[in-house]
Structures are given as structure tokens and as C-alpha cells.
Write a protein that holds these residues in place. Structure first.
Motif, mmCIF file in Angstrom:
data_model
loop_
_atom_site.group_PDB
_atom_site.id
_atom_site.type_symbol
_atom_site.label_atom_id
_atom_site.label_comp_id
_atom_site.label_asym_id
_atom_site.label_seq_id
_atom_site.Cartn_x
_atom_site.Cartn_y
_atom_site.Cartn_z
ATOM 1 N N GLY A 31 -25.242 4.337 3.064
ATOM 2 C CA GLY A 31 -25.707 5.270 2.090
ATOM 3 C C GLY A 31 -27.055 4.846 1.583
ATOM 4 N N ALA A 32 -27.541 3.446 1.663
ATOM 5 C CA ALA A 32 -28.754 2.921 1.302
ATOM 6 C C ALA A 32 -29.650 3.396 2.119
ATOM 7 C CB ALA A 32 -28.788 1.488 1.065
ATOM 8 N N SER A 33 -29.277 3.859 3.666
ATOM 9 C CA SER A 33 -30.344 4.188 4.640
ATOM 10 C C SER A 33 -30.517 5.646 4.678
ATOM 11 C CB SER A 33 -29.640 3.581 6.076
ATOM 12 O OG SER A 33 -29.402 2.317 6.295
ATOM 13 N N GLY A 34 -29.684 6.188 3.747
ATOM 14 C CA GLY A 34 -29.938 7.933 3.647
ATOM 15 C C GLY A 34 -29.007 8.515 4.631
ATOM 16 N N ILE A 35 -27.966 8.018 4.999
ATOM 17 C CA ILE A 35 -26.828 8.845 5.584
ATOM 18 C C ILE A 35 -26.042 9.467 4.588
ATOM 19 C CG2 ILE A 35 -24.631 8.402 6.898
ATOM 20 C CD1 ILE A 35 -27.265 7.466 8.534
ATOM 21 N N GLU A 36 -25.896 11.081 4.927
ATOM 22 C CA GLU A 36 -25.413 11.841 4.080
ATOM 23 C C GLU A 36 -23.904 11.422 3.795
ATOM 24 O OE1 GLU A 36 -26.434 15.835 4.783
ATOM 25 O OE2 GLU A 36 -28.424 15.824 4.486
ATOM 26 N N SER A 37 -23.234 10.959 4.762
ATOM 27 C CA SER A 37 -21.466 11.090 4.737
ATOM 28 C C SER A 37 -21.374 9.609 4.971
ATOM 29 C CB SER A 37 -20.826 11.927 5.589
ATOM 30 O OG SER A 37 -21.645 11.872 6.837
ATOM 31 N N PRO A 38 -21.617 8.590 4.295
ATOM 32 C CA PRO A 38 -21.603 7.109 4.557
ATOM 33 C C PRO A 38 -20.109 6.839 4.782
ATOM 34 C CG PRO A 38 -22.291 7.314 2.302
ATOM 35 C CD PRO A 38 -22.438 8.701 2.868
ATOM 36 N N ASP A 39 -19.338 7.278 3.868
ATOM 37 C CA ASP A 39 -17.843 7.010 3.841
ATOM 38 C C ASP A 39 -17.220 7.619 5.291
ATOM 39 O OD1 ASP A 39 -18.076 5.817 1.505
ATOM 40 O OD2 ASP A 39 -17.227 7.583 0.491
ATOM 41 N N VAL A 40 -17.502 8.864 5.469
ATOM 42 C CA VAL A 40 -16.991 9.231 6.835
ATOM 43 C C VAL A 40 -17.395 8.391 7.972
ATOM 44 C CG1 VAL A 40 -16.849 11.538 8.138
ATOM 45 C CG2 VAL A 40 -16.623 11.621 5.796
ATOM 46 N N ASP A 41 -18.818 8.268 8.070
ATOM 47 C CA ASP A 41 -19.288 7.557 9.217
ATOM 48 C C ASP A 41 -18.564 6.204 9.412
ATOM 49 O OD1 ASP A 41 -20.792 9.927 9.282
ATOM 50 O OD2 ASP A 41 -22.635 8.520 9.924
ATOM 51 N N ALA A 42 -18.601 5.391 7.985
ATOM 52 C CA ALA A 42 -17.900 4.159 8.283
ATOM 53 C C ALA A 42 -16.551 4.092 8.859
ATOM 54 C CB ALA A 42 -17.865 3.831 6.783
ATOM 55 N N GLU A 43 -15.566 5.203 8.404
ATOM 56 C CA GLU A 43 -14.372 5.486 9.075
ATOM 57 C C GLU A 43 -14.191 5.625 10.330
ATOM 58 O OE1 GLU A 43 -12.363 7.135 4.807
ATOM 59 O OE2 GLU A 43 -12.810 8.542 6.467
ATOM 60 N N LEU A 44 -15.346 6.386 10.747
ATOM 61 C CA LEU A 44 -15.321 6.570 12.382
ATOM 62 C C LEU A 44 -15.631 5.496 13.183
ATOM 63 C CD1 LEU A 44 -16.779 10.285 12.011
ATOM 64 C CD2 LEU A 44 -14.505 9.709 12.623
ATOM 65 N N LEU A 45 -16.623 4.798 12.585
ATOM 66 C CA LEU A 45 -17.446 3.695 13.354
ATOM 67 C C LEU A 45 -16.080 2.549 13.500
ATOM 68 C CD1 LEU A 45 -20.666 3.320 11.712
ATOM 69 C CD2 LEU A 45 -20.114 3.952 14.224
ATOM 70 N N VAL A 46 -15.169 2.242 12.364
ATOM 71 C CA VAL A 46 -14.280 1.247 12.269
ATOM 72 C C VAL A 46 -13.236 1.744 13.190
ATOM 73 C CG1 VAL A 46 -12.587 0.286 10.841
ATOM 74 C CG2 VAL A 46 -14.765 0.432 10.011
ATOM 75 N N GLY A 47 -12.788 2.864 13.080
ATOM 76 C CA GLY A 47 -11.787 3.454 14.023
ATOM 77 C C GLY A 47 -11.909 3.361 15.640
ATOM 78 N N HIS A 48 -13.398 3.637 15.815
ATOM 79 C CA HIS A 48 -13.875 3.520 17.035
ATOM 80 C C HIS A 48 -13.584 2.124 17.679
ATOM 81 C CE1 HIS A 48 -16.065 4.453 20.885
ATOM 82 N NE2 HIS A 48 -17.018 3.518 20.556
ATOM 83 N N VAL A 49 -13.777 1.232 16.904
ATOM 84 C CA VAL A 49 -13.761 -0.445 17.349
ATOM 85 C C VAL A 49 -12.227 -0.624 17.656
ATOM 86 C CG1 VAL A 49 -13.997 -2.798 17.055
ATOM 87 C CG2 VAL A 49 -15.818 -0.938 16.810
ATOM 88 N N LEU A 50 -11.357 -0.188 16.276
ATOM 89 C CA LEU A 50 -10.035 -0.449 16.359
ATOM 90 C C LEU A 50 -8.957 0.336 16.917
ATOM 91 C CD1 LEU A 50 -9.828 -1.555 12.627
ATOM 92 C CD2 LEU A 50 -10.389 -2.974 14.799
ATOM 93 N N GLY A 51 -9.570 1.363 17.711
ATOM 94 C CA GLY A 51 -8.957 2.581 18.319
ATOM 95 C C GLY A 51 -7.776 3.220 17.197
ATOM 96 N N ARG B 155 -37.011 17.104 9.696
ATOM 97 C CA ARG B 155 -36.715 16.430 8.477
ATOM 98 C C ARG B 155 -35.816 15.006 8.889
ATOM 99 N NH1 ARG B 155 -34.452 19.500 6.056
ATOM 100 N NH2 ARG B 155 -32.462 19.100 6.079
ATOM 101 N N ASP B 156 -34.846 15.249 9.781
ATOM 102 C CA ASP B 156 -33.765 14.265 9.960
ATOM 103 C C ASP B 156 -34.372 13.293 11.119
ATOM 104 O OD1 ASP B 156 -32.207 15.207 7.973
ATOM 105 O OD2 ASP B 156 -30.996 16.591 9.523
ATOM 106 N N PRO B 157 -34.089 11.949 10.733
ATOM 107 C CA PRO B 157 -34.557 11.103 11.832
ATOM 108 C C PRO B 157 -33.796 11.191 13.135
ATOM 109 C CG PRO B 157 -34.428 9.813 9.958
ATOM 110 C CD PRO B 157 -33.861 11.108 9.735
#
Length: 290
Positions: free
Chosen positions: A20-40, A208-210
Motif C-alpha cells: 500500500g505504501a508503494s502505491g499498489i491499488e489492491s495491496p490486500d489482494v496482492d498480498a494474499e496471492l503472493l502468500v498463496g503462491h509460496v504456500l500453494g 502512468r503505471d510503473p
């Protein structure tokens, strides 16, 4: 060795805060997907694991932290996960190919509807500049009686498209390496639908989007001084490929509908019309070959 104190819940909160501090529009969703990716785990499973405060090993915590740092630097989530969702498909993506966008899912619906309305038992649909293969494979899987052809002229993008065609393994889809002007000469006058998401960003414009500016390939973004150079070629190629009454579908920027309708009408197309996406921005222009 001291046991890990990290849990799924604590990791989600920490990562969402960083993103969220980095400007990601959906930080909660992205966090869930990243954690899920590693944990399967799927997103629902991650959410359940957060509620039960499931512990996470040090090794998994470290792997998740690395992915979160990459995302915080605005590397596309799809590059990190190696996949992009598109309609019912899961596509392989990465450096060198344009990541398919949710708005394109609506654009391809115009092509799917047009193919379904054709009385021909095996209508032909053509995707020019297929990139990852998203549009072509959506048409092929959702209109199984159609014959779908896709062309791509970027070596890097073609490699991703070939992987996705192989994985999807739909028998009615054909991929070739070819440029826009000369593609599928053997199908001249036979196609019912031609669709394209061409590069349409004006050369002097800065996305606009990096994630777009720094990671999408320039060849998939920039379309000349006004962004419409490829659209002009597309008008000529589609007119060659389509049968009389066939449909052309073009994705474009929100301020380009009027100009594209002018190009198409000037080239002899009928009934050029522009449609808005779900955010009420002009996104799709269609026309009928005379």
C-alpha cells in the motif's frame, strides 16, 4: 533453532502495508496471492489460514518477503506469479510479452458474440498481434466450432504465446509467426471476425503505471505519433481478410474512438461504433466490412 513466529495473518498485514505504501491499488489482494503462491494455497485458503493464524516456516517467510519486495518495486504481479488470469484461462506470462488486462476480457466478448452469430458452422476468427495468445485462446475455447488463427511478430511474445497454445491444447486454434501486413493471405475474404489489441500509445506519451512503463514491451505499447499507425495498417489487413459483412474489433485508448471511427469510415468500413468499458471509458471500436 528458534521456531518461526510468523503467521499467515501477520505476513498478510505486513505485506499489505508495504504494498500500500508503494502505491499498489489492491495491496490486500496482492498480498494474499503472493502468500498463496509460496504456500500453494488459493485465496480462499489463505484467508482461512489467516483466521486460524496458521504458522509459516522461516524458509517460506523469507521466500514471501522476496516476492513482496519485487512487487513493492512495481514488478507486475503476473510476472512474479508467472501467470495471468484471462476469462476462464490461466496464461503463462513474463518479460517480453504484454500482460493481458481485465478490460480486454470485455473487448473479446464482441468477437465471441460475432462468431456465435455467424450461420457458418465453422466461422473463422483471426487475432492479429496476439501477444500472450489471450484473445485467440478465449475465442477458441468459448466458440469451439470456430477456427481461430493468431499471428505475432515479436520473438519474445511468440515464445509465450506458443507455450500458452501448447498448454491450452485447443484443436481449433492455430498460431503463426508473421507480421500484421502479410498475415494469413491464404484466408483472404474468408474470416468472419478480425480482432486486435494493437499498440496504441502515442510515442511521446508516458504510461502512468510503473508496471506498464517499466515492464511491458515497447513494441506492444507505442503506435506512432498519434498512436494509430498500427490501427491504419490493421484497417487495410482486416479488409483483406474479412468476408463481406464480417466484423472488425479493435481495442484502443479512451480518447481514440472518434479518430479510429474516422480512419475506418474513410477506408470504406460500415457502421463504425465505439463502446465503453466497465469504467465508462471508450475501449472498443467495431466496424463491418462492406
Amino acid at each position: 533453532m528458534t521456531p518461526s513466529t510468523a503467521t499467515v495473518g501477520s505476513l498478510l498485514r505486513s505485506i499489505a502495508g508495504i504494498l500500500g505504501a508503494s502505491g499498489i491499488e489492491s495491496p490486500d489482494v496482492d498480498a494474499e496471492l503472493l502468500v498463496g503462491h509460496v504456500l500453494g494455497l488459493g485465496r480462499g485458503e489463505v484467508q482461512a489460514a489467516a483466521v486460524t493464524d496458521r504458522p509459516v516456516t522461516d524458509a517460506d517467510s523469507a521466500a514471501i518477503a522476496i516476492l513482496a519486495e519485487r512487487r513493492a518495486h512495481r514488478e507486475p504481479l503476473q510476472h512474479i506469479l508467472g501467470r495471468a488470469a484471462f476469462r476462464s484461462l490461466s496464461l503463462a506470462v513474463g518479460p517480453g510479452v504484454f500482460v493481458p488486462r481485465p478490460e480486454t476480457e470485455q473487448v473479446v466478448q464482441f468477437a465471441i458474440d460475432a462468431l456465435r452469430s455467424v450461420p457458418d458452422p465453422e466461422p473463422i476468427g483471426i487475432d492479429l498481434g496476439t501477444g500472450s495468445g489471450a484473445i485467440a485462446l478465449a475465442m477458441a475455447t468459448e466458440v469451439p466450432n470456430a477456427r481461430i488463427f493468431a499471428a505475432e511478430n515479436s520473438v519474445d511474445a511468440f515464445i509465450w504465446a506458443r507455450q500458452n497454445f501448447t498448454e491450452t491444447a485447443v484443436p481449433n486454434a492455430t498460431l503463426v509467426f508473421d507480421d500484421l501486413a502479410g498475415a494469413f493471405a491464404e484466408l483472404d475474404g474468408q474470416a468472419s471476425v478480425v480482432i486486435s489489441n494493437p499498440p496504441y500509445v502515442p510515442d511521446a506519451a508516458i504510461p502512468r503505471d510503473p508496471e506498464v512503463r517499466l515492464f511491458d514491451p515497447a513494441a506492444a505499447l507505442y503506435g506512432g505519433e498519434d498512436g494509430l499507425d498500427v490501427v491504419r495498417q490493421l484497417s487495410q489487413t482486416a479488409a483483406r481478410l474479412l468476408r463481406p459483412g464480417g466484423t472488425l474489433v479493435i481495442e484502443h485508448g479512451e480518447l481514440q474512438g472518434e479518430a479510429i471511427r474516422g480512419i475506418l469510415t474513410g477506408d470504406g468500413w460500415r457502421a463504425a461504433a465505439t463502446f465503453r468499458d466497465l469504467t465508462q471509458r471508450d475501449r472498443t471500436t467495431t466496424a463491418i466490412r462492406g
